[in-house]
Structures are given as structure tokens and as C-alpha cells.
Design an enzyme around this catalytic site. Structure first.
Site, short mmCIF file in Angstrom:
data_model
loop_
_atom_site.label_atom_id
_atom_site.label_comp_id
_atom_site.label_asym_id
_atom_site.label_seq_id
_atom_site.Cartn_x
_atom_site.Cartn_y
_atom_site.Cartn_z
N HIS A 127 1.85 1.76 -3.52
CA HIS A 127 0.74 2.31 -4.30
C HIS A 127 0.67 3.82 -4.13
O HIS A 127 0.52 4.57 -5.09
CB HIS A 127 -0.58 1.70 -3.86
CG HIS A 127 -0.67 0.22 -4.07
ND1 HIS A 127 -1.74 -0.53 -3.62
CD2 HIS A 127 0.16 -0.65 -4.67
CE1 HIS A 127 -1.55 -1.79 -3.94
NE2 HIS A 127 -0.39 -1.89 -4.57
N GLU A 132 0.83 -1.20 0.00
CA GLU A 132 0.00 0.00 0.00
C GLU A 132 0.87 1.25 0.00
O GLU A 132 0.51 2.26 -0.62
CB GLU A 132 -0.93 0.01 1.21
CG GLU A 132 -1.94 -1.14 1.26
CD GLU A 132 -3.00 -1.08 0.17
OE1 GLU A 132 -2.93 -0.19 -0.71
OE2 GLU A 132 -3.90 -1.93 0.19
N TYR A 191 1.31 7.15 -7.09
CA TYR A 191 0.49 8.29 -7.51
C TYR A 191 1.33 9.57 -7.56
O TYR A 191 1.16 10.39 -8.47
CB TYR A 191 -0.70 8.46 -6.57
CG TYR A 191 -1.53 7.20 -6.43
CD1 TYR A 191 -1.95 6.50 -7.56
CD2 TYR A 191 -1.87 6.70 -5.19
CE1 TYR A 191 -2.69 5.33 -7.44
CE2 TYR A 191 -2.61 5.53 -5.06
CZ TYR A 191 -3.02 4.86 -6.18
OH TYR A 191 -3.74 3.70 -6.06
#
Length: 343
Positions: free
Chosen positions: A118, A115, A122
Site C-alpha cells: 500500500h 501494508e 502511493y
């Protein structure tokens, strides 16, 4: 509920319970309460990747040629995904603090790391294509956009309830919203990027989304099993009140996701909103089945967005499916230049 002790040699190595159990803290993968979770751990490890391995050079050139609606949706959806992924690292770690099964602690550690990747991804894609001011604006959406705030209100509530009052019931509610997040809330956003890839636009971003999607499928699978196992170990909580609460959260989440999709995808060529609504309901049905409950949208047991199968929605096949897409080339690049040398 007390946090699990780090090391307690008087307890057995094989945990007597996922939460509120007894365990020495010593992990022997060959002697765990749920043996198949070792395979899940291995699958998660096999998904290792880093954002700066993805070549963004074509995306850098293409972003300016997107329509204004496509650019706005791109930035808002990146903001949404960052808002959803950011708390997941901490939530996975918090759950692991109360898990008395060391195999769950280890799996949650891998999920937390993914996570974090992730969320960094971005920042990576935005740093490739827009100015710092635009990057910061995209990351502000999660705390300033009224539709997004309304959509994420329940996530914040139940995640924070667990922090303030760590009970087994609140863990189950947190796991419910983690299941919704991993299996439903991401998907209108994922669909937007996959739709761009259908038209050979922003393929680098879409490839990165495929990596994230692959991880989230595995996370969703494990979290749903963790929910079912925790409920099985605590039969007093397996009652009508909790099950009805889960159904209500799914129904409300579907309504909010539909409202969000209408807000962010209304002017996007190639996405039919009615089809998107059906896909959201289909995803809700799928996640309900994974946690052992009945479907609530019987008319959407099949995926109404057939084209998206090549990009997402296949728990066992996603890893190979997205590599087979001719329009998306996985090219590692220098971490320093994001592919700028290819311009």
C-alpha cells in the site's frame, strides 16, 4: 510481557494463548486454537497485487485538468494515506513478535507485506503524475500539516506506548487504534477518489484505492477478531474502564475525522459534507459492532452514502464489485513505464 520464543519444542504445537501463552513455534494449520483463522489467511493471500500492474496513463493526462481544489485534495489525501499505512507494516510485525500463537504470527506477516505494498503504491501513483518535488511535499504533509498532526496524535501515542511498554492492555489499545485506522480513518480519503471515479476522473488511482480498500476490509475483520479473542482470553481486562476508554477513542476519532473531512473535502464537487459526516459515524458504528460493542450513533446504522457501495464497504463483495465497474479497467502495464507508452 516477553517476546514469544521462536522455537520451544517442550511446548505444545497448538498455542495455549494468543499472547502470554505457550507454543512450540511449529505451525500446523489443521490444529490451531481458532480454526477459522486459516480461512482468513487464505483470503488475505488471495488479495495479492502489485501497484505497477495498474495502468496510470489516463490519470497522467487527466491530473492537470483537475481543478486546483481537486489537485490539492489529491496530494493531501495521498499524504494522509501514506502517513497511516507507513507505520502499519511495523505495527503488524511488532504485534507478531509478542504473539505466542503461530497462526497469528503468519497472518500478521501477510498483513505487514500488504501494508508495505500500500505504501509503495502511493509513491507509484505520485511518480506517475507529479514532479519529485511535489511527491516529496505530499509525503511531508503527515509531519507538517497541523490538522493532520492533530488528527494522528492519538495513533502515534498509543502505538508508541506499546513499543515502550508492551503489556496486554497496551496491545488491546493498539488493536483498537488499528481497528479505527483500518475501518474509519481511511474512508474520507477513499471517498474522495471514488467520487472522482464517479465522474470518470483518475480511474487508475481509484482502482488502486479499491485494491487497498479490499485489503483493509480483511485487515479490519481480522484485527477486530483478534481484539475480541484477546479480551476473551484476558477477562480481567474486560472491564468497564477499558470499554469506556474504547468508546471515548471512537468518539474522539469521529470528531477528528469530521474535522479532517471538512478541511480537505470542503470544495470538492459531488461530496456533501453532511453526508460525509454521517458516513464517518456509520463506519464507526460498523467497527464497534465488529469488536463486539454497541453502536454510539443510532441514527447512522445504515450507509447514508448509497453511491459508495459500488466501490467500498462490502467486506465479502468488494473483490467482485470493483471489477464490475465499467469505468475502471484493470490493465496490467510494464513496471518500467507506468503506462507512458499509451500516451
Amino acid at each position: 510481557m516477553q517476546k514469544a520464543k521462536t522455537l520451544e519444542p517442550r511446548n505444545p504445537n497448538k498455542s495455549t494463548g494468543i499472547f502470554n501463552g505457550q507454543s512450540s513455534g511449529i505451525l500446523n494449520w489443521n490444529d490451531i486454537a481458532y480454526p477459522h483463522w486459516h480461512k482468513m489467511y487464505k483470503r488475505l493471500l488471495g488479495n495479492y497485487w502489485q501497484a505497477d500492474e495498474i495502468n496510470m496513463s489516463n490519470d497522467i493526462k487527466q491530473f492537470a485538468s483537475l481543478s486546483q481544489s481537486e489537485q490539492d485534495a489529491y496530494l493531501k489525501i495521498i499524504g494522509l494515506l501514506a502517513t497511516l499505512d507507513a507505520p502499519q507494516t511495523r505495527t503488524a510485525l511488532l504485534l507478531s513478535l509478542y504473539a505466542t500463537d503461530p497462526s497469528v504470527q503468519s497472518i500478521m506477516a501477510v498483513i505487514a507485506q500488504q501494508e508495505a505494498v500500500h505504501n509503495e503504491s502511493y509513491s507509484y501513483v505520485l511518480s506517475s503524475i507529479v514532479s519529485l518535488d511535489q511527491q516529496n511535499k505530499a509525503f511531508e504533509f503527515g509531519r507538517t500539516d497541523e490538522i493532520l498532526l492533530k488528527r494522528n496524535k492519538n495513533i502515534a501515542k498509543y502505538y508508541n506506548d506499546f513499543v515502550e511498554n508492551p503489556t496486554t492492555e497496551n496491545i488491546l489499545k493498539t488493536l483498537t487504534y488499528t481497528t479505527l485506522l483500518e475501518g474509519l480513518f481511511f474512508y474520507s480519503g477513499f471517498a474522495y477518489f471514488y467520487n472522482l471515479a464517479r465522474y470518470n476522473k483518475m480511474v487508475g488511482t481509484s482502482t488502486m484505492i479499491s485494491y487497498i480498500n479490499r485489503d483493509e476490509l480483511e485487515h479490519g475483520r481480522f484485527i477486530s477478531e483478534l481484539f475480541r479473542a484477546t479480551l476473551s482470553e484476558n477477562p480481567e481486562l474486560n472491564n468497564e474502564e477499558l470499554i469506556e476508554w474504547v468508546y471515548e477513542q471512537f468518539k474522539e476519532s469521529v470528531e477528528l475525522e469530521i474535522e479532517w473531512s471538512e478541511y480537505v473535502l470542503a470544495d470538492i464537487e459531488g461530496i456533501e459534507l453532511e453526508e460525509m459526516h454521517g458516513y464517518i459515524k456509520y463506519r464507526a458504528n460498523k467497527m464497534l459492532r465488529l469488536i463486539g460493542l454497541e453502536e454510539i450513533y443510532p441514527e447512522y446504522v445504515e450507509n447514508p452514502m448509497k453511491w459508495i457501495r459500488a466501490y467500498a464497504d462490502n467486506i465479502d463483495g468488494t473483490k467482485t464489485d470493483f471489477f464490475e465497474q465499467k469505468s475502471r479497467q484493470y490493465v496490467k502495464v510494464n513496471a518500467i513505464d507506468n503506462g507512458f507508452d499509451d500516451l
